[in-house]
Design an enzyme around this catalytic site. Structure first.
Site, short mmCIF file in Angstrom:
data_model
loop_
_atom_site.label_atom_id
_atom_site.label_comp_id
_atom_site.label_asym_id
_atom_site.label_seq_id
_atom_site.Cartn_x
_atom_site.Cartn_y
_atom_site.Cartn_z
CB THR A 31 -0.95 -0.01 1.21
OG1 THR A 31 -1.64 -1.26 1.26
CG2 THR A 31 -1.94 1.14 1.14
CG ASP A 81 3.65 1.87 7.83
OD1 ASP A 81 4.35 1.52 8.79
OD2 ASP A 81 3.55 1.21 6.76
CG ASP A 84 0.26 -6.94 8.60
OD1 ASP A 84 0.34 -7.18 7.38
OD2 ASP A 84 1.23 -6.62 9.29
CD GLU A 103 6.36 -0.96 9.20
OE1 GLU A 103 5.93 -1.74 10.07
OE2 GLU A 103 6.09 -1.09 7.98
#
Ligand code: DER
Length: 219
Positions: A31, A81, A84, A103
């Site tokens: 993404t 960002d 999941d 991250e």
């Protein structure tokens, strides 16, 4: 695929959060790759980027976007960002792409965490996706034993070494009643570098792509 179209739509909607003259925090995953490609068309709307993985760094640089060392960046207004899983409190499970440590560091620094997801990531309860835990290699078995005591079922992501030279355990079947508490418990295990529960520092905004377009959801 329809999911790719949703990822692309969510990623492009995140461009609205760019602040001219600022550095943008960039996450990792398919993404975010759509977001990086979209950034290339808006270079005048930001100064450069800080990156959460070698993979994202290379993609940014391939577009001629300058990538800064986080230590040289005083202000980070926005971090974009994927995830999941993400719930209604904008708490997330992250780390499917193995970049969870960097991250989480950038998310800690950033003022606003904008999470970009296709609708498949929006869940009522976290934990169907196995929770990644980055560990110092020599501690892998010890950490796995401690995770079992917490009710998880750890599986070594064999063959994967993170950008930091560490290993990953993917923990299945956690019954996550309190994600923030479990995140803190995992952090206490000696040998754990980072866990993929982003519950104490959650996202500020989620851009969720559905079949009918994108929705911006706040907690
Ligand atoms: O590893 C990560 O945390 C990524 O953000 C991942 O969770 C999302 O990856 P995707 O955009 O390829 O689904």
């Amino acid at each position: 695929s329809p999911q790719d179209a949703q990822k692309k739509a969510a990623a492009e909607a995140a461009l609205d959060f760019l602040q001219p003259g600022s550095v943008v925090g960039v996450g990792t995953g398919s993404t975010v790759n759509f977001f990086i490609d979209a950034l290339a068309q808006r270079k005048h709307q930001f100064e450069g980027a800080v990156s959460s993985s070698q993979a994202s760094t290379e993609r940014l640089q391939a577009h001629g976007i300058e990538v800064f060392d986080l230590n040289n960046v005083a202000e980070l207004p926005v971090y974009v960002d994927g995830a999941d899983e993400i719930n209604e409190h904008l708490q997330m499970v992250k780390g499917g792409g193995g970049a969870l440590t960097r991250e989480k560091i950038i998310a800690a620094v950033a003022d606003k965490f904008v999470c970009v997801v296709d609708e498949s990531k929006w869940v009522g309860r976290l934990g169907t996706f196995p929770v990644p835990v980055e560990v110092i290699p020599m501690a892998r078995s010890y950490v796995a034993r401690q995770i079992v005591k917490l009710g998880g079922d750890p599986e070594w992501r064999q063959g994967v070494v993170t950008d930091n030279g560490n290993w990953i355990l993917d923990v299945h079947h956690f019954d996550i009643l309190n994600a923030a508490e479990l995140e803190r418990q995992l952090n206490q295990i000696t040998g754990v570098v980072t866990n993929g529960l982003f519950a104490n520092r959650n996202a500020d905004v989620a851009i969720v792509a559905t079949a009918n377009g994108t929705e911006t959801r706040k907690r």
